[in-house]
Every structure is written in structure tokens, then in C-alpha cells.
Scaffold this motif. Structure first.
Motif, short mmCIF file in Angstrom:
data_model
loop_
_atom_site.label_atom_id
_atom_site.label_comp_id
_atom_site.label_asym_id
_atom_site.label_seq_id
_atom_site.Cartn_x
_atom_site.Cartn_y
_atom_site.Cartn_z
N UNK A 64 0.78 -1.04 0.07
CA UNK A 64 -0.01 -0.12 0.10
C UNK A 64 0.94 1.15 -0.02
N UNK A 65 0.85 1.74 -1.24
CA UNK A 65 1.87 3.10 -1.20
C UNK A 65 1.04 4.34 -1.19
N UNK A 66 1.61 5.15 -0.38
CA UNK A 66 0.77 6.60 -0.04
C UNK A 66 2.12 7.61 -0.63
N UNK A 67 1.43 8.36 -1.76
CA UNK A 67 2.44 9.32 -2.31
C UNK A 67 3.06 10.08 -1.06
N UNK A 68 4.30 10.22 -1.23
CA UNK A 68 5.29 10.97 -0.17
C UNK A 68 5.57 10.19 1.31
N UNK A 69 4.77 9.15 1.22
CA UNK A 69 4.61 8.31 2.45
C UNK A 69 5.60 7.02 2.25
N UNK A 70 5.21 6.10 1.28
CA UNK A 70 6.07 5.00 0.96
C UNK A 70 5.17 3.86 1.30
N UNK A 71 5.71 2.87 1.77
CA UNK A 71 4.68 1.66 1.79
C UNK A 71 4.29 1.62 3.25
N UNK A 72 2.93 1.75 3.48
CA UNK A 72 2.40 2.00 4.58
C UNK A 72 2.62 0.77 5.36
N UNK A 73 2.49 -0.61 4.84
CA UNK A 73 2.99 -1.90 5.70
C UNK A 73 4.08 -2.16 6.18
N UNK A 74 5.00 -1.21 5.80
CA UNK A 74 6.27 -1.52 6.43
C UNK A 74 6.79 -0.24 7.21
N UNK A 75 5.97 0.70 7.54
CA UNK A 75 6.28 1.86 8.49
C UNK A 75 6.14 1.40 10.07
N UNK A 76 7.07 1.95 10.65
CA UNK A 76 6.92 1.93 12.21
C UNK A 76 5.56 2.47 12.68
N UNK A 77 5.10 2.05 13.81
CA UNK A 77 3.92 2.81 14.39
C UNK A 77 4.18 3.94 14.57
N UNK A 78 5.31 4.48 15.24
CA UNK A 78 5.70 5.89 15.34
C UNK A 78 5.45 6.67 14.10
N UNK A 79 6.06 6.25 12.82
CA UNK A 79 6.01 6.84 11.62
C UNK A 79 4.44 6.91 11.18
N UNK A 80 3.87 5.84 11.75
CA UNK A 80 2.42 5.77 11.05
C UNK A 80 1.49 6.74 11.83
N UNK A 81 1.88 7.09 13.05
CA UNK A 81 1.23 8.08 13.81
C UNK A 81 1.15 9.50 13.25
N UNK A 82 2.21 9.76 12.52
CA UNK A 82 2.49 11.10 11.87
C UNK A 82 1.54 11.19 10.51
N UNK A 84 -1.35 9.25 10.06
CA UNK A 84 -2.88 9.10 10.23
C UNK A 84 -3.28 10.62 10.55
N UNK A 85 -4.45 11.14 9.86
CA UNK A 85 -5.00 12.38 9.92
C UNK A 85 -4.30 13.56 9.08
N UNK A 86 -2.80 13.23 8.69
CA UNK A 86 -2.21 14.24 8.07
C UNK A 86 -2.41 13.90 6.44
N UNK A 87 -1.64 12.72 6.34
CA UNK A 87 -1.78 12.03 4.88
C UNK A 87 -2.97 11.74 4.36
N UNK A 88 -3.44 10.79 5.26
CA UNK A 88 -4.79 9.88 5.33
C UNK A 88 -5.46 9.99 6.18
N UNK A 89 -6.99 10.27 6.16
CA UNK A 89 -7.94 10.02 7.23
C UNK A 89 -9.03 9.28 6.78
N UNK A 90 -9.83 8.74 7.91
CA UNK A 90 -10.88 8.02 7.76
C UNK A 90 -12.20 8.65 8.39
N UNK A 91 -13.31 8.54 7.78
CA UNK A 91 -14.42 9.16 8.40
C UNK A 91 -15.25 7.79 8.60
N UNK A 92 -15.53 7.39 9.89
CA UNK A 92 -16.03 6.09 10.10
C UNK A 92 -17.70 5.94 9.85
#
Ligand SMILES: Nc1ncnc2c1ncn2[C@@H]1O[C@H](COP(=O)(O)OP(=O)(O)OP(=O)(O)O)[C@@H](O)[C@H]1O
Ligand SMILES: [Mg+2]
Length: 102
Positions: A64-82, A84-92
Motif C-alpha cells: 500500500x503506497x501513499x504518495x510521499x509516505x511510501x509503503x504503509x505496511x512497512x512503516x513503524x507505528x511511530x511513523x504511522x502516527x504522523x 494518520x490524519x495528515x496524509x490520510x484520514x478516515x470518516x467512520x
């Protein structure tokens, strides 16, 4: 064509032995909108949650590649927290609780 904002390649999602998303690939380019249509339980929400890795008890395969972020599935939890809500967000799903009616 330009780099897609979101590139999903052969995504498979499993809860234990249950394979609930099987080899889904899609691209979303700047300015595009994508509607995912399917019967209840077909894996739409689980697939969307994968983009932000919102499910913990789950096994992901694919990319899963997000532009400017890279492969979401190999990011650390810490990197992911940055991300979520900034590069991609979800409305439940429940609009009356997810979107404040006020
Ligand atoms: N945390 C979980 N643990 C185990 N199975 C789960 C979990 N979350 C979802 N599932 C299963 O994954 C499958 C896909 O569910 P999902 O919620 O993605 O469907 P959906 O397409 O969004 O349905 P709906 O249209 O009702 O919102 C279902 O069989 C569901 O039971
Ligand atoms: Mg859903």
C-alpha cells in the motif's frame, strides 16, 4: 500518468485463517474519487482500514503506497502516527457519530 496518490498492489488481509480481502489492487490519482461497492461483509471497511493500518489483530500482505509516505505496511507505528490524519484520514461508518451533526 503521474504517480498515484494511493497505490494498492495485491492486498490480502487475514484475521487468523479468515481471508477477508483477497488480492485487491487499485490506484487513485490526484483529483480522482473512488467508490467501493459491495455487499455487507465483503471487506470494504477492512480494506479502507488497511490504508492506515487501523486493525491490529490482522495479517497484511501486498503493498500500500501513499504518495510521499511510501509503503504503509512497512512503516513503524511511530511513523504511522504522523501519517494518520495528515496524509490520510478516515470518516467512520456511522455518520451520526463520525460526523458531528452540529
Ligand atoms: N476485527 C475483526 N476480526 C475478525 N473478522 C473481522 C473483523 N473485522 C471485520 N471482520 C470480518 O471481515 C469481513 C469484512 O468486513 P467489513 O467490515 O470490511 O465488510 P464491509 O464490506 O465494510 O461491510 P458493510 O457494508 O456492512 O460495512 C467480514 O466477514 C467481517 O466479519
Ligand atoms: Mg463497512
Amino acid at each position: 500518468m503521474a504517480t498515484p496518490l494511493l497505490h494498492i498492489d495485491q492486498l490480502t488481509v487475514r484475521f487468523g485463517a479468515a481471508e477477508v480481502v483477497r488480492q485487491v489492487s487499485l490506484d487513485i490519482h490526484p483529483g480522482e474519487k473512488l467508490a467501493l461497492v459491495g455487499e455487507s461483509g465483503s471487506g470494504k471497511t477492512v480494506m479502507a482500514q488497511a490504508v492506515l493500518r487501523l486493525n491490529r489483530e490482522v495479517n497484511y500482505q501486498g503493498r500500500i503506497e501513499l504518495d510521499g509516505v511510501g509503503d504503509v505496511l512497512s512503516l513503524s507505528e511511530r511513523a504511522l502516527r504522523g501519517v494518520r490524519g495528515r496524509d490520510a484520514a478516515m470518516i467512520f461508518q456511522e455518520p451520526m457519530t463520525a460526523l458531528n451533526p452540529l
